[in-house]
Design a protein around this motif. Structure first.
Motif, short mmCIF file in Angstrom:
data_model
loop_
_atom_site.label_atom_id
_atom_site.label_comp_id
_atom_site.label_asym_id
_atom_site.label_seq_id
_atom_site.Cartn_x
_atom_site.Cartn_y
_atom_site.Cartn_z
N SER A 106 0.83 -1.20 0.00
CA SER A 106 0.00 0.00 0.00
C SER A 106 0.87 1.26 0.00
CB SER A 106 -0.93 0.01 1.21
OG SER A 106 -0.24 0.38 2.38
N HIS A 107 0.32 2.31 -0.60
CA HIS A 107 1.08 3.55 -0.76
C HIS A 107 1.46 4.16 0.58
CE1 HIS A 107 2.44 7.35 -2.33
NE2 HIS A 107 1.58 7.97 -1.55
N GLY A 108 0.48 4.25 1.50
CA GLY A 108 0.76 4.87 2.79
C GLY A 108 1.81 4.10 3.58
N LEU A 109 1.76 2.78 3.52
CA LEU A 109 2.75 1.95 4.21
C LEU A 109 4.14 2.19 3.64
CD1 LEU A 109 3.48 -0.30 6.23
CD2 LEU A 109 2.83 -1.97 4.47
N ALA A 110 4.24 2.23 2.31
CA ALA A 110 5.54 2.49 1.68
C ALA A 110 6.06 3.87 2.07
CB ALA A 110 5.41 2.36 0.16
N ASP A 111 5.19 4.88 2.04
CA ASP A 111 5.58 6.23 2.47
C ASP A 111 6.16 6.21 3.88
OD1 ASP A 111 4.98 7.75 0.24
OD2 ASP A 111 3.07 8.48 0.99
N ALA A 112 5.42 5.57 4.78
CA ALA A 112 5.81 5.58 6.19
C ALA A 112 7.18 4.95 6.40
CB ALA A 112 4.76 4.82 7.02
N ILE A 113 7.43 3.82 5.77
CA ILE A 113 8.71 3.13 5.94
C ILE A 113 9.85 3.94 5.33
CG2 ILE A 113 10.03 1.07 5.30
CD1 ILE A 113 7.37 -0.49 5.38
N LEU A 114 9.62 4.53 4.17
CA LEU A 114 10.68 5.25 3.45
C LEU A 114 10.99 6.62 4.05
CD1 LEU A 114 9.43 4.41 -0.15
CD2 LEU A 114 11.66 3.71 0.78
N LEU A 115 10.02 7.25 4.70
CA LEU A 115 10.15 8.65 5.12
C LEU A 115 11.39 8.94 5.96
CD1 LEU A 115 9.02 11.51 5.18
CD2 LEU A 115 7.46 10.81 7.02
N PRO A 116 11.70 8.18 7.03
CA PRO A 116 12.89 8.53 7.82
C PRO A 116 14.19 8.42 7.03
CG PRO A 116 11.46 7.01 9.03
CD PRO A 116 10.96 7.05 7.62
N TYR A 117 14.28 7.45 6.12
CA TYR A 117 15.49 7.26 5.32
C TYR A 117 15.71 8.45 4.37
CZ TYR A 117 15.10 2.44 6.97
OH TYR A 117 15.01 1.33 7.76
N VAL A 118 14.62 8.91 3.76
CA VAL A 118 14.73 10.04 2.83
C VAL A 118 15.03 11.33 3.57
CG1 VAL A 118 13.46 11.47 1.18
CG2 VAL A 118 13.32 8.96 1.05
N MET A 119 14.40 11.53 4.74
CA MET A 119 14.68 12.74 5.51
C MET A 119 16.17 12.80 5.88
SD MET A 119 11.29 12.94 7.96
CE MET A 119 11.72 14.49 8.75
N LYS A 120 16.71 11.68 6.29
CA LYS A 120 18.14 11.63 6.61
C LYS A 120 18.97 11.98 5.39
CE LYS A 120 21.75 8.49 8.28
NZ LYS A 120 22.06 7.07 8.64
N PHE A 121 18.62 11.43 4.22
CA PHE A 121 19.32 11.73 2.97
C PHE A 121 19.23 13.22 2.64
CE2 PHE A 121 18.91 12.28 -1.68
CZ PHE A 121 20.14 11.76 -2.11
N ASN A 122 18.05 13.82 2.85
CA ASN A 122 17.84 15.22 2.49
C ASN A 122 18.62 16.19 3.36
OD1 ASN A 122 16.09 14.63 0.39
ND2 ASN A 122 14.22 14.98 1.59
N THR A 123 19.06 15.77 4.53
CA THR A 123 19.80 16.69 5.41
C THR A 123 21.13 17.13 4.81
OG1 THR A 123 20.80 14.84 6.64
CG2 THR A 123 18.78 15.81 7.55
N ALA A 124 21.57 16.47 3.76
CA ALA A 124 22.79 16.91 3.07
C ALA A 124 22.57 18.25 2.35
CB ALA A 124 23.26 15.85 2.06
N GLU A 125 21.32 18.62 2.14
CA GLU A 125 20.99 19.93 1.57
C GLU A 125 20.70 20.89 2.72
OE1 GLU A 125 20.25 23.22 0.01
OE2 GLU A 125 20.83 21.62 -1.42
N PRO A 126 21.49 21.98 2.86
CA PRO A 126 21.37 22.86 4.03
C PRO A 126 19.96 23.40 4.29
CG PRO A 126 23.39 23.36 2.85
CD PRO A 126 22.64 22.36 2.02
N TYR A 127 19.23 23.79 3.24
CA TYR A 127 17.90 24.36 3.52
C TYR A 127 16.94 23.30 4.04
CZ TYR A 127 14.93 22.88 -0.49
OH TYR A 127 14.17 22.18 -1.39
#
Length: 381
Positions: A277-298
């Motif tokens: 399901s889409h929501g389940l995939a979002d939930a699992i992936l979200l912390p990993y992507v947020m960590k990845f995005n911290t490489a961008e200062p803004y």
């Protein structure tokens, strides 16, 4: 240059009792699109029909929209609309129902169209709102399709989910009544709620984010953190249900104007390949992507600001903790058992995620190699 914003259609109703607005909606004939039997069993379908009959409208029901609706389902529904000629279409259900009904609307209004490809560039998107007005009544607090310009439809030939967005698909009427969401079981409450949180957090770090979208998305994040655990623990908690449907709606107002990011790119892709399901995939992936995005200062600064607003130590950790509270796994391996098949599809999934329309507004545009790393990390945990 900033893109023009559109905040919902012509009529936006929210709050307990909002469903009664249907008594004021004038139509000669109304098509009501639903999924399975939940709206029938809960009595909401009858309430919707009664209100519409009171307004003077005839009604007919198009049922059987599946999760991750297929193009064949869209064409079946459009065929029923062509036969019955409604001047109002009501989508009553979750994101799949609303997305399917929106797309049925296109093929109803444009009988010359017969393929999914005709909605994508280089084709010009068709004008809508000529044969029928369109109304969404969400039964979940997550997708916000009731205030968005987007749909996701599964291509029958390839099995892949195809995302499409155009302001023509913005519903004329959105009715967000918490009573409609009470029948959601805990698992669906959790997964759709995390979809809404993902919308808000991705809108905040979108490279199109602006003053107005930030106001909407920030409030959505705060309200979801405060109310999703309560709605999950007790589905009859109307105060939590109302906050959740409102938060989902304002997160939708934000993301439909500034778009999303690679949580959605990867969730669309993983969902296409492995049918989770889409929501389940979002939930699992979200912390990993947020960590990845911290490489961008803004993006890092946005997460730090939200950490302060929530009064927590680290918002990324808080997202992971919220998942645990909601019974959501921390890694894809817990819901996709076939590791060999997952790894076999890794190259193709990375390519599909890169091509997804949500990727271009992520704070960092990953390479195929970076997508592979993220998909591997999210699988292994």
């Amino acid at each position: 240059m900033m893109r023009p914003m559109k905040l919902a259609g012509s009529e936006l109703l929210f709050g307990k009792g909002a469903l009664a607005y249907l008594k004021q909606v004038k139509a000669g004939k109304t098509a009501i699109v639903i999924g399975g039997s939940s709206m029938l069993k809960s009595g909401i379908l009858k309430k919707v029909e009664d209100y519409l009959h009171e307004s003077g409208s005839e009604t007919f029901v198009i049922s059987g929209v599946e999760a991750d609706p297929h193009f064949s389902t869209v064409m079946r529904g459009a065929g029923e609309m062509k036969k019955n000629q409604p001047d109002l279409i009501v989508a009553l259900g979750g994101g799949s129902v609303m997305d399917a009904a929106k797309t049925m609307w296109i093929y109803y209004e444009h009988e010359e169209l017969s393929s999914l490809e005709e909605l994508f560039p280089p084709h010009v998107f068709p004008k809508l709102h000529t044969k029928a007005r369109f109304c969404c009544i969400p039964s979940t607090s997550g997708t916000a399709s009731e205030v968005s310009r987007s749909v996701v439809i599964t291509d029958d030939k390839t099995g892949l989910k195809r995302g499409l967005g155009n302001m023509e698909m913005m519903p004329d009427i959105a009715i967000c009544d918490p009573e409609v969401t009470v029948s959601m079981p805990p698992r669906i409450t959790a997964e759709t709620g995390m979809d809404a949180l993902t919308h808000a957090l991705e809108a905040l770090v979108s490279n199109r984010a602006n003053y107005v979208s930030d106001i909407l998305a920030e409030r959505a994040v705060e309200d979801i953190f405060a109310n999703l655990p309560q709605a999950y623990a007790d589905g009859t908690n109307m105060a939590a249900r109302e906050k959740m449907i409102d938060a989902s709606m304002i997160a939708g107002l934000a993301f439909t104007n500034v778009s999303l990011g690679i949580v959605h790119s990867m969730a669309h892709t993983v969902g296409s390949f492995f049918h989770i399901s889409h929501g389940l995939a979002d939930a699992i992936l979200l912390p990993y992507v947020m960590k990845f995005n911290t490489a961008e200062p803004y993006a890092k600064a946005v997460y730090e600001r939200m950490t302060e607003k929530l009064g927590c130590t680290d918002i990324i950790q808080s997202v992971a903790e919220l998942n645990r509270t909601l019974g959501i796994p921390s890694a894809l391996k817990e819901v996709i058992q076939d590791r060999e098949q997952y790894m076999k599809q890794l190259d193709r999934m990375a390519e599909v995620a890169l091509a997804d329309g949500c990727t271009k507004t992520n704070p960092i545009i990953p390479t195929v190699a970076q997508f592979k790393e993220l998909l591997t990390e999210a699988y292994n945990g």
